[in-house]
Design a protein around this motif. Structure first.
Motif, PDB file in Angstrom:
ATOM      1  N   LEU A 151       0.831  -1.205   0.000  1.00  0.00           N
ATOM      2  CA  LEU A 151       0.000   0.000   0.000  1.00  0.00           C
ATOM      3  C   LEU A 151       0.866   1.255   0.000  1.00  0.00           C
ATOM      4  O   LEU A 151       0.568   2.239  -0.689  1.00  0.00           O
ATOM      5  N   GLU A 152       1.962   1.218   0.745  1.00  0.00           N
ATOM      6  CA  GLU A 152       2.870   2.362   0.805  1.00  0.00           C
ATOM      7  C   GLU A 152       3.443   2.676  -0.575  1.00  0.00           C
ATOM      8  O   GLU A 152       3.532   3.849  -0.966  1.00  0.00           O
ATOM      9  N   CYS A 153       3.820   1.643  -1.330  1.00  0.00           N
ATOM     10  CA  CYS A 153       4.345   1.872  -2.677  1.00  0.00           C
ATOM     11  C   CYS A 153       3.290   2.487  -3.583  1.00  0.00           C
ATOM     12  O   CYS A 153       3.575   3.396  -4.368  1.00  0.00           O
ATOM     13  N   LEU A 154       2.057   2.004  -3.478  1.00  0.00           N
ATOM     14  CA  LEU A 154       0.978   2.539  -4.303  1.00  0.00           C
ATOM     15  C   LEU A 154       0.722   4.008  -3.996  1.00  0.00           C
ATOM     16  O   LEU A 154       0.514   4.819  -4.904  1.00  0.00           O
ATOM     17  N   ILE A 155       0.756   4.361  -2.709  1.00  0.00           N
ATOM     18  CA  ILE A 155       0.446   5.733  -2.299  1.00  0.00           C
ATOM     19  C   ILE A 155       1.633   6.665  -2.549  1.00  0.00           C
ATOM     20  O   ILE A 155       1.498   7.715  -3.176  1.00  0.00           O
ATOM     21  N   ASP A 156       2.814   6.272  -2.072  1.00  0.00           N
ATOM     22  CA  ASP A 156       3.980   7.153  -2.181  1.00  0.00           C
ATOM     23  C   ASP A 156       4.423   7.348  -3.630  1.00  0.00           C
ATOM     24  O   ASP A 156       4.935   8.416  -3.989  1.00  0.00           O
ATOM     25  N   ASN A 157       4.245   6.313  -4.451  1.00  0.00           N
ATOM     26  CA  ASN A 157       4.656   6.418  -5.856  1.00  0.00           C
ATOM     27  C   ASN A 157       3.545   6.927  -6.758  1.00  0.00           C
ATOM     28  O   ASN A 157       3.676   6.914  -7.989  1.00  0.00           O
TER      29      ASN A 157
END
Length: 550
Positions: A166-172
């Motif tokens: 989820l962090e990759c989806l949001i931060d990227n």
């Protein structure tokens, strides 16, 4: 050797790992695996080698074991070794036996999966989620961002505890606002994970109004609070958690309340000076407020502590941008993008550093690259539209601004720029509608950042000969900023058109007090004085200085 003695050696290996004595762990794990040839001991040996950064040796041991062909955990650890070795195609090949169907369910080519871990009280993240996340990282490294996004979504859908996906989806910035909401609604949380669902909703794009954000925080607080427990440890809430407050700071930044954002991030960084997400928001707010000393201090510390992170050199770029040394700022924004090509703020800063010096081609190239890399971020598309507007290509400007609106329907800046385009194309009714949308999406009370929108609205209403409404908006703008030449000039001209010459002359004088050589106000003041002389009324011109100072 007796089984009891072997078990003691296993305990030694586990203890060495917990104490980060990896060479010792590798030594004893090797002896245990040689004594037993048990798959669990081979796996333990490979894990010790992985933690000791001996990736080739760990991969060799895993490949030599035939179990790697039938056990997902062996395959996953082998793929992690290949990840560390940056051998992405081989990493994907190692994980090729786990697939996801269109409904997000797991299908495996091999059903003989042996689980090495014993059942216990600890809650585990699904091995499938970990595999899907690693596939996403491999595709992202290979610059196949569509596939990377697919596998990150599959990972968090397979197990909502896989926060890294989820962090990759949001931060990227891989998802639009609507896609983020859709993903969140598709996650299968267990009853005890209500707090996690509320927390994830706070992490999504910060374009809700403040009341909605506060409702999310309150919901999170209720989910986290167990009033039935006598133990105070279980009655605490996450209300003051740094991650949650960083979300609130990001919301303040998104809606232009930079001072509130800066004050909150300053408090958070005093509590935890190494919270990198909060640091990013703090840098952005400091740059908007022009706090160059704070940017210099933050940049020095970040470069010292994290010389290989894009954030550190982004901070240096922000400092030089703030002091208007744009060549140096471009150099450091560029360095940040070279260190991490998936860091959106660096690309946006890079483009803005070109745009501020009206180097449109280079700015466009940076913004277009950012738009391609970060389809969930509307800012690159917005800035492309603004660049087209600067060169008076209003048709293309409108196309890109509408595209930005599709990505993010809640950013007031998008509506304001659409209103400006409509104003320049003389579609004044349309401009008024866009400016009304802008003000509808701005949190109350209005801050000084939105004073230009009020002036824009007043200009459009004046063009429509709705003079009373225009004057009302000019006065609202003056309540936010009393030193705006454009506002006084527009207000004076509106009074002039109403034949309210006394008020017009006063406002022209106020405008000229701010800029004595303004050609428009000078000429219009002369005309107003001539018109008043012709009207035959006596008018004593008073200097407005005392009122302005008051």
């Amino acid at each position: 050797m007796k089984e009891e003695e072997v078990e003691k050696l296993r305990g030694v290996v586990r203890d060495c790992v917990s104490k980060h004595l990896y060479s010792s762990a590798i030594f004893f794990a090797d002896k245990v695996a040689a004594l037993t040839s048990d798959p669990a001991d081979i796996y333990m040996q490979a894990q010790a080698l992985f933690l000791g950064r001996q990736y080739r040796r760990a991969l060799h041991i895993l490949n030599a074991s035939q179990i790697v062909l039938r056990d997902l955990r062996f395959r996953y650890l082998g793929a992690k070794c290949l990840e560390e070795l940056k051998e992405w195609h081989q990493c994907l090949a190692m994980l090729s036996d786990a697939e996801v169907d269109k409904h997000g369910k797991v299908t495996r080519k091999d059903s003989n999966v042996m689980c090495l871990d014993k059942d216990g009280e600890d809650r585990e993240i699904s091995i499938s989620a970990a595999i899907y996340f690693l596939r996403g990282k491999a595709y992202e490294a290979l610059e196949n961002r569509a596939q990377a996004c697919h596998w990150y979504k599959a990972a968090v859908q397979a197990d909502p505890l896989c926060y890294e996906a989820l962090e990759c989806l949001i931060d990227n910035q891989m998802l639009t606002c609507e896609e983020e909401r859709s993903l969140l609604s598709s996650l299968q949380f267990t009853p005890e994970d209500g707090w996690l669902s509320a927390f994830y909703s706070c992490l999504m794009k910060k374009y809700d109004n403040e009341n909605v954000l506060e409702e999310k925080i309150t919901e999170l607080e209720k989910e986290n609070c167990d009033n039935s427990s006598p133990d105070p440890c279980y009655t605490r809430t996450l209300k003051n958690n740094t991650d949650l407050l960083a979300c609130k700071a990001e919301y303040y930044h998104q809606c232009g309340e930079y001072q509130k954002c800066f004050e909150l991030t300053s408090v958070l960084l005093e509590r935890n000076p190494f919270h990198l997400k909060c640091t990013l928001v703090h840098l952005a707010a400091a740059m908007e407020l022009g706090h160059s000393n704070e940017l210099y201090f933050m940049a020095c510390n970040l470069v010292k502590d994290y010389p290989q992170k894009a954030l550190s050199w982004f901070a240096v770029g922000c400092y030089y941008y703030c002091i208007k040394k744009y060549d140096q700022s471009r150099r450091y924004f560029c360095k940040a993008t070279n260190l991490d090509g998936t860091f959106p703020p660096a690309w946006i800063g890079f483009g803005n550093a070109y745009a501020v010096q009206e180097e449109g081609d280079q700015a466009m190239a940076a913004f277009r690259t950012a738009a391609r890399l970060f389809p969930g971020c509307h800012l690159p598309t917005l800035y492309v539209g603004m660049e087209y507007m600067r060169t008076h290509n209003f048709k293309l400007a409108e196309q890109f601004l509408m595209q930005a609106k599709t990505i993010c329907t809640s950013d007031p800046l998008v509506y304001n720029e659409l209103g400006v385009v409509a104003y320049h194309t003389k579609e004044y009714q349309k401009a008024v509608r866009w400016f009304e949308e802008t003000l509808a999406h701005v949190p109350s009370p209005l801050c000084e950042m939105w004073e230009p929108t009020l002036v824009n609205m007043a200009h459009a209403l004046r063009k429509l000969k709705m003079y009373s409404e225009a004057i009302s908006y000019y006065e609202k703008a003056l309540a936010l900023s009393t030193r705006s030449l454009s506002t006084y000039a527009g207000l004076a001209y509106t009074y002039h058109l109403q034949d309210n010459l006394s008020a017009a002359i006063t406002c022209y004088h106020k405008a000229l007090w701010l800029k004595a050589d303004d050609q428009f106000c000078t000429e219009m003041l002369t005309l107003a004085l001539v018109d008043e002389a012709r009207s035959g009324t006596d008018h004593k011109v008073n200097t407005p200085m005392s009122k302005v100072h008051a």
